[in-house]
Design a protein around this motif. Structure first.
Motif, short mmCIF file in Angstrom:
data_model
loop_
_atom_site.label_atom_id
_atom_site.label_comp_id
_atom_site.label_asym_id
_atom_site.label_seq_id
_atom_site.Cartn_x
_atom_site.Cartn_y
_atom_site.Cartn_z
N PRO A 109 -2.04 -1.62 -4.18
CA PRO A 109 -1.09 -1.77 -5.33
C PRO A 109 -1.36 -1.41 -6.71
O PRO A 109 -2.58 -1.75 -7.00
N ASP B 249 -0.83 -4.61 -12.30
CA ASP B 249 0.26 -5.51 -12.56
C ASP B 249 0.93 -6.31 -11.56
O ASP B 249 1.31 -7.38 -11.49
N GLU B 250 1.34 -5.40 -10.63
CA GLU B 250 2.34 -6.04 -9.71
C GLU B 250 1.41 -6.50 -8.71
O GLU B 250 1.98 -7.67 -8.09
N TYR B 251 0.23 -6.22 -8.53
CA TYR B 251 -0.80 -7.01 -7.50
C TYR B 251 -0.80 -8.47 -8.13
O TYR B 251 -0.91 -9.58 -7.53
N CYS C 79 0.72 -2.31 1.54
CA CYS C 79 1.72 -2.55 0.65
C CYS C 79 3.22 -2.92 1.49
O CYS C 79 3.34 -2.04 2.41
N ARG D 131 6.95 -2.85 0.37
CA ARG D 131 7.86 -2.64 -0.71
C ARG D 131 9.29 -2.62 -0.32
O ARG D 131 9.78 -2.09 0.94
N GLU E 211 9.87 -2.35 -4.95
CA GLU E 211 9.33 -3.68 -5.58
C GLU E 211 8.11 -3.98 -4.28
O GLU E 211 8.54 -4.13 -3.21
#
Length: 138
Positions: free
Chosen positions: A12, A15-17, A46, A48, A52
């Motif tokens: 990931p 930031d999303e992590y 991941c 999604r 997202e």
């Protein structure tokens, strides 16, 4: 975009992590730590939904010199919890461990709360009383 969440072997973004860790109730990580640690993942998964990040998990360790790998960052966004995504993430990680880890490797983790029930499904066992896990937190 697909309406069904998709699981893939990928790392990931930092930031999303960090956002998913916080949303899932895990401890916060700094941007600097994420920037260094994420690319060094031995394996990363991941999940999604429409792009997202809604779930993730990683395995860390050098996988060669020291035959110890550690399962970390198992996280699922609250709206997606209770739907089997944690189990699917663990299955994908364990598939990679069984396919790629060297012989005699030891796979460890620290289970928070009742998460040990999930990990037991993959063969993880408490080590006490034969051994005791120890932790030094700085």
């Amino acid at each position: 975009m697909t309406l069904v969440p998709q699981l893939s072997l990928e790392i990931p973004g930092a930031d999303e992590y960090r956002a998913l860790r916080s949303a899932a109730g895990l401890s916060a990580m700094t941007p600097e730590a994420a920037a260094v640690g994420l690319p060094a993942s031995w394996c990363s998964v991941c999940v999604r939904h429409q792009g997202e990040l809604i779930g993730m998990g990683r395995v860390v360790g050098d996988g060669g010199l020291f035959l110890f790998l550690f399962v970390v960052d198992i996280a699922v966004a609250p709206a997606w919890q209770g739907q089997g995504w944690g189990r699917r993430i663990m299955q994908a990680l364990m598939d990679q461990v069984h396919a790629r880890a060297p012989a005699r490797a030891m796979i460890g983790l620290i289970a928070d709360g009742t998460a040990s029930r999930l990990y037991e499904q993959f063969g993880f066992k408490l080590v006490a009383p034969a051994a005791h896990g120890m932790l030094l937190r700085l």
